[in-house]
Design an enzyme around this catalytic site. Structure first.
Site, PDB file in Angstrom:
ATOM      1  N   HIS A   1       0.812  -1.217   0.000  1.00  0.00           N
ATOM      2  CA  HIS A   1       0.000   0.000   0.000  1.00  0.00           C
ATOM      3  C   HIS A   1       0.848   1.271   0.000  1.00  0.00           C
ATOM      4  O   HIS A   1       1.876   1.359   0.661  1.00  0.00           O
ATOM      5  CB  HIS A   1      -0.934   0.002   1.214  1.00  0.00           C
ATOM      6  CG  HIS A   1      -0.206  -0.011   2.530  1.00  0.00           C
ATOM      7  ND1 HIS A   1       0.212   1.135   3.170  1.00  0.00           N
ATOM      8  CD2 HIS A   1       0.188  -1.038   3.324  1.00  0.00           C
ATOM      9  CE1 HIS A   1       0.812   0.824   4.299  1.00  0.00           C
ATOM     10  NE2 HIS A   1       0.814  -0.496   4.408  1.00  0.00           N
ATOM     11  N   ASP A   2       0.415   2.230  -0.799  1.00  0.00           N
ATOM     12  CA  ASP A   2       0.994   3.573  -0.848  1.00  0.00           C
ATOM     13  C   ASP A   2       2.413   3.614  -1.404  1.00  0.00           C
ATOM     14  O   ASP A   2       3.074   4.655  -1.350  1.00  0.00           O
ATOM     15  CB  ASP A   2       0.981   4.233   0.543  1.00  0.00           C
ATOM     16  CG  ASP A   2      -0.405   4.253   1.165  1.00  0.00           C
ATOM     17  OD1 ASP A   2      -1.269   4.966   0.643  1.00  0.00           O
ATOM     18  OD2 ASP A   2      -0.627   3.529   2.157  1.00  0.00           O
TER      19      ASP A   2
ATOM     20  N   GLY B   1       4.956  -0.916   2.635  1.00  0.00           N
ATOM     21  CA  GLY B   1       4.118   0.271   2.510  1.00  0.00           C
ATOM     22  C   GLY B   1       4.907   1.563   2.515  1.00  0.00           C
ATOM     23  O   GLY B   1       5.930   1.694   3.201  1.00  0.00           O
TER      24      GLY B   1
END
Length: 256
Positions: A119-120, A137
């Site tokens: 994520h991200d 992340g």
């Protein structure tokens, strides 16, 4: 072009010329650009936007919700550019609202078997992530970076443009642009001069980048002293300027 055994939500936006193999599943909040080829047994969930002329191989999962325990079902996104090759069993997760809400993958990248992009994360253009590499992340990977097989990148780390990690490298701090790293934890081992030659960097510029590396890593200077010493060179050389900019952007401290 779309196998009748694939499951495509009517709300998905599939451009002309897209190929989707048997037993793949495409969700409602997915947009796929023209010329992209999705192999069999691929799961694509959204919100996810995939650009043109990508190749996604079997058993990959694209746009799944992230593994961050703070994630509470928010409609975060994954955006993938053009001309990427995503090999078997790769997993790309959507972002979180604790960051910008988007996982971003650029164009012309190669993701080998079983690569995870969390994520991200932000992946630039022309990168190679070899088999079993895990990008945690909030990681940023610059353009033309190469991560050797089984590279493990800690959350929030930055890997600069044209940097290179050897196989099995564990990245716990930021790696500046151009630097080659290896080991657990990652240690610097010169600059990626061969990669720079292949990408058209002039010989004099490569020499200045190599000299800047020695100023940072070989002259027993503090980082502040090294940056001060290199400032005049950076004003004249774009490569050295890129190296210093990547150091300035470091949030976890650089490998030294």
């Amino acid at each position: 072009m779309i196998d009748p055994r694939a499951v495509i939500d009517p709300a998905a936006k599939i451009a002309e010329g897209v190929e989707i193999g048997p037993f793949s599943i495409v969700g409602p909040d997915v947009e796929i650009g023209e010329g992209t080829v999705v192999g069999p047994h691929v799961v694509i969930k959204g919100p996810t936007t995939i650009g043109k002329n990508n190749r996604i191989f079997q058993f990959s999962t694209i746009g799944e919700e992230c593994q961050d325990k703070k994630y509470a079902g928010e409609p975060t996104t994954l955006v993938i550019g053009d001309n990427n090759v995503i090999r078997e069993a790769c997993t790309f997760h959507r972002g979180t609202v604790q960051d910008k809400g988007t996982t971003l993958v650029g164009s012309d990248n190669l993701f080998m078997v079983n690569v995870h992009v969390a994520h991200d994360a932000v992946i630039g253009d022309h990168c190679i992530l070899a088999n079993d590499t895990n990008v945690a992340g909030h990681v940023h990977v610059g353009d033309w970076a190469i991560l050797g097989g089984s590279t493990q990148v800690h959350q929030f780390c930055m890997i600069g443009a044209h940097a290179m990690c050897g196989a099995g490298t564990v990245v716990l701090k930021d790696i500046p642009a151009f630097v080659m790293a290896q080991g657990y934890p990652a240690q610097p081992h010169g600059i990626n001069s061969e990669g720079l030659k292949r990408r058209g960097f002039e010989k004099d510029s490569i020499m200045r980048i190599r000299a800047a590396y020695k100023t940072i890593y070989r002259q027993n200077l503090t980082l502040a002293e090294a940056k001060e010493a290199l400032a005049p060179v950076a004003a004249e050389d774009a490569g050295v300027a890129m190296l210093l900019e990547s150091i300035e952007a470091a949030s976890r401290g650089i490998i030294r």
